[in-house]
Scaffold this motif. Structure first.
Motif, short mmCIF file in Angstrom:
data_model
loop_
_atom_site.label_atom_id
_atom_site.label_comp_id
_atom_site.label_asym_id
_atom_site.label_seq_id
_atom_site.Cartn_x
_atom_site.Cartn_y
_atom_site.Cartn_z
N PHE A 34 41.57 -6.81 -4.19
CA PHE A 34 41.63 -5.36 -4.38
C PHE A 34 43.02 -4.84 -4.01
O PHE A 34 43.16 -3.68 -3.60
CB PHE A 34 40.56 -4.67 -3.52
CG PHE A 34 39.16 -5.08 -3.85
CD1 PHE A 34 38.45 -4.42 -4.83
CD2 PHE A 34 38.57 -6.14 -3.19
CE1 PHE A 34 37.15 -4.79 -5.13
CE2 PHE A 34 37.28 -6.53 -3.49
CZ PHE A 34 36.57 -5.86 -4.47
N THR A 35 44.03 -5.67 -4.18
CA THR A 35 45.38 -5.27 -3.79
C THR A 35 46.22 -4.78 -4.94
O THR A 35 47.26 -4.14 -4.72
CB THR A 35 46.09 -6.46 -3.12
OG1 THR A 35 46.07 -7.59 -4.01
CG2 THR A 35 45.40 -6.83 -1.82
N SER A 82 45.02 -2.96 -11.65
CA SER A 82 43.72 -3.54 -12.00
C SER A 82 42.57 -2.65 -11.52
O SER A 82 41.60 -2.40 -12.24
CB SER A 82 43.58 -4.93 -11.40
OG SER A 82 44.58 -5.79 -11.91
N VAL A 83 42.67 -2.18 -10.28
CA VAL A 83 41.58 -1.38 -9.72
C VAL A 83 41.45 -0.05 -10.45
O VAL A 83 40.34 0.41 -10.74
CB VAL A 83 41.81 -1.15 -8.22
CG1 VAL A 83 40.72 -0.24 -7.64
CG2 VAL A 83 41.82 -2.48 -7.47
N THR A 84 42.55 0.59 -10.76
CA THR A 84 42.48 1.87 -11.46
C THR A 84 41.95 1.70 -12.89
O THR A 84 41.28 2.59 -13.41
CB THR A 84 43.86 2.53 -11.50
OG1 THR A 84 44.84 1.60 -12.01
CG2 THR A 84 44.29 2.99 -10.12
N ALA A 140 40.04 -2.44 5.60
CA ALA A 140 38.84 -1.74 5.16
C ALA A 140 38.85 -1.42 3.67
O ALA A 140 37.81 -1.04 3.12
CB ALA A 140 38.67 -0.44 5.96
N LEU A 141 40.01 -1.56 3.02
CA LEU A 141 40.14 -1.18 1.62
C LEU A 141 39.15 -1.90 0.70
O LEU A 141 38.50 -1.24 -0.13
CB LEU A 141 41.57 -1.42 1.15
CG LEU A 141 41.85 -1.07 -0.32
CD1 LEU A 141 41.65 0.42 -0.57
CD2 LEU A 141 43.29 -1.49 -0.69
N THR A 195 36.29 0.10 -1.44
CA THR A 195 36.29 0.03 -2.90
C THR A 195 34.96 -0.48 -3.43
O THR A 195 34.42 0.04 -4.42
CB THR A 195 37.43 -0.87 -3.39
OG1 THR A 195 38.68 -0.41 -2.86
CG2 THR A 195 37.51 -0.86 -4.91
N ILE A 196 34.42 -1.50 -2.79
CA ILE A 196 33.12 -2.04 -3.21
C ILE A 196 32.04 -0.97 -3.10
O ILE A 196 31.19 -0.83 -3.99
CB ILE A 196 32.77 -3.29 -2.37
CG1 ILE A 196 33.68 -4.45 -2.74
CG2 ILE A 196 31.31 -3.68 -2.57
CD1 ILE A 196 33.50 -5.67 -1.87
#
Length: 349
Positions: free
Chosen positions: A63-64, A68-70, A291-292, A296-297
């Motif tokens: 999740f770094t 990709s996350v956006t 904690a990120l 996110t999950i």
């Protein structure tokens, strides 16, 4: 018709009603039909949560990367809007069935009243009950009573006819007892009635009755023929009652699904937006790096809530529809080569 063939003929094709099986089978029935749809959605959410956490801990996913996350968040927003559009379409379909003219509404009401009067006459009561489970209990009792009277009517018939009919009526009584036990254990409600009778095979019983009436028309006494006709009439009433309750249940279930989806749609979109905002700072994510992933999950799970609801509700409505797809003795679930009723054109000529 040999004894072995008769046994095969008179056996039910449906699943056992009111009998628990293996753990996997019981869980499958709970997951597809019996369980609360919210509970099933929660199970799906927990499964996805466990899968995402396990994948992260095993370094399968990360999740770094903000890009990709956006992109995932954007896809979730688009998917939620598409799902809400689908829900609106479902609501329109349901509402279209409710919009009717006065004449059609009167015909529908007259049909329901006439059916309830037929049930009351068959059960020998002043008026049929309003509760779906209670009405089906009366019909099951009437089916059992007609089967017993049919067995009594053939007591002085030839051995072949008597044995075949007795096996048929014994099968009906056994199945009726199972459904009756299940109905007594269920709470009052439309789905409780549909769920308890979903595997009752009145279509197969109607099919066997039609064949027996044609095969032994000359051997059955007038009284036995009359009792068989009464049993067929009661089985038809049971089929109509279940179809009516199934239609009512599907309307209520899809309406409830629409409401829950709308309720969860806004939090779902907001969670997807929040995911994008977590990675919007030029200095990096605004949440502690440790904690990120878990934050996110969690937001992903909230964003997928409408999907979990869709899966849980559609699984049950599709299963109910599939298992009750037969219309009278036309049984699509039955293998065309199964059973000894193999007939050909002009056989009785």
């Amino acid at each position: 018709m040999s004894p072995s063939e008769s046994d095969e003929t008179l056996e039910s094709f449906g699943a056992d009603v009111g009998k628990g099986g293996e753990t996997a089978t019981r869980f499958q029935e709970w997951f597809l039909i019996q369980g609360s749809r919210l509970a099933v959605a929660a199970v799906l959410a927990l499964a996805v949560l466990a899968a995402l956490v396990a994948a992260y801990e095993l370094d399968v996913v990360a999740f770094t990367n903000p890009n990709s996350v956006t992109r995932v968040a954007s896809g979730m927003i688009a998917g939620t809007f598409s799902l809400v559009t689908l829900v609106v379409s479902v609501n329109q379909l349901i509402l279209s069935q409710e919009f009717t003219t006065a004449s059609k509404a009167r015909d529908r009401l007259d049909g329901v009243i006439e059916f309830r009067e037929d049930v009351a006459d068959e059960a020998g009561i002043p008026a049929s009950p309003a509760a779906p489970t209670r009405m089906l209990e009366l019909l099951i009792e009437a089916i059992r009573h007609d089967a017993v009277e049919l067995a009594d009517a053939v007591a002085d018939h030839d051995d072949e006819v008597r044995d075949v009919v007795i096996r048929y009526t014994n099968s009906i009584e056994e199945r009726a007892d199972r459904v009756d036990e299940t109905l007594e254990e269920t709470s009052v409600g439309t789905f409780a009635a549909v769920s308890a009778t979903i595997n009752y095979d009145e279509a197969w019983q109607l099919y066997v009755a039609s064949h027996l009436r044609g095969e032994y028309a000359d051997s059955l006494s007038p009284e036995a023929t009359e009792r068989l006709d009464e049993l067929v009439g009661t089985l038809k009433l049971f089929n109509v009652a279940r179809e009516q309750f199934k239609t009512t249940y599907l309307q209520r279930e899809l309406t409830r699904f629409s409401q829950l989806t709308i309720y969860c749609g806004v939090p779902s979109i907001l969670s997807a937006i929040t995911i994008g905002l977590l990675y919007a700072d030029f200095a990096g994510p605004t949440v502690n790096i440790a904690a990120l992933p878990y934050a996110t999950i969690t937001l992903i799970l909230v964003g997928l809530t409408p999907l979990f609801l869709l899966v849980s509700f559609i699984l049950r409505t599709a299963t109910v529809t599939r298992r009750t797809a037969s219309i009278g003795p036309m049984i699509p679930q039955k293998d065309p080569d199964e059973g000894p009723f193999d007939v050909s054109y002009g056989e009785d000529r």
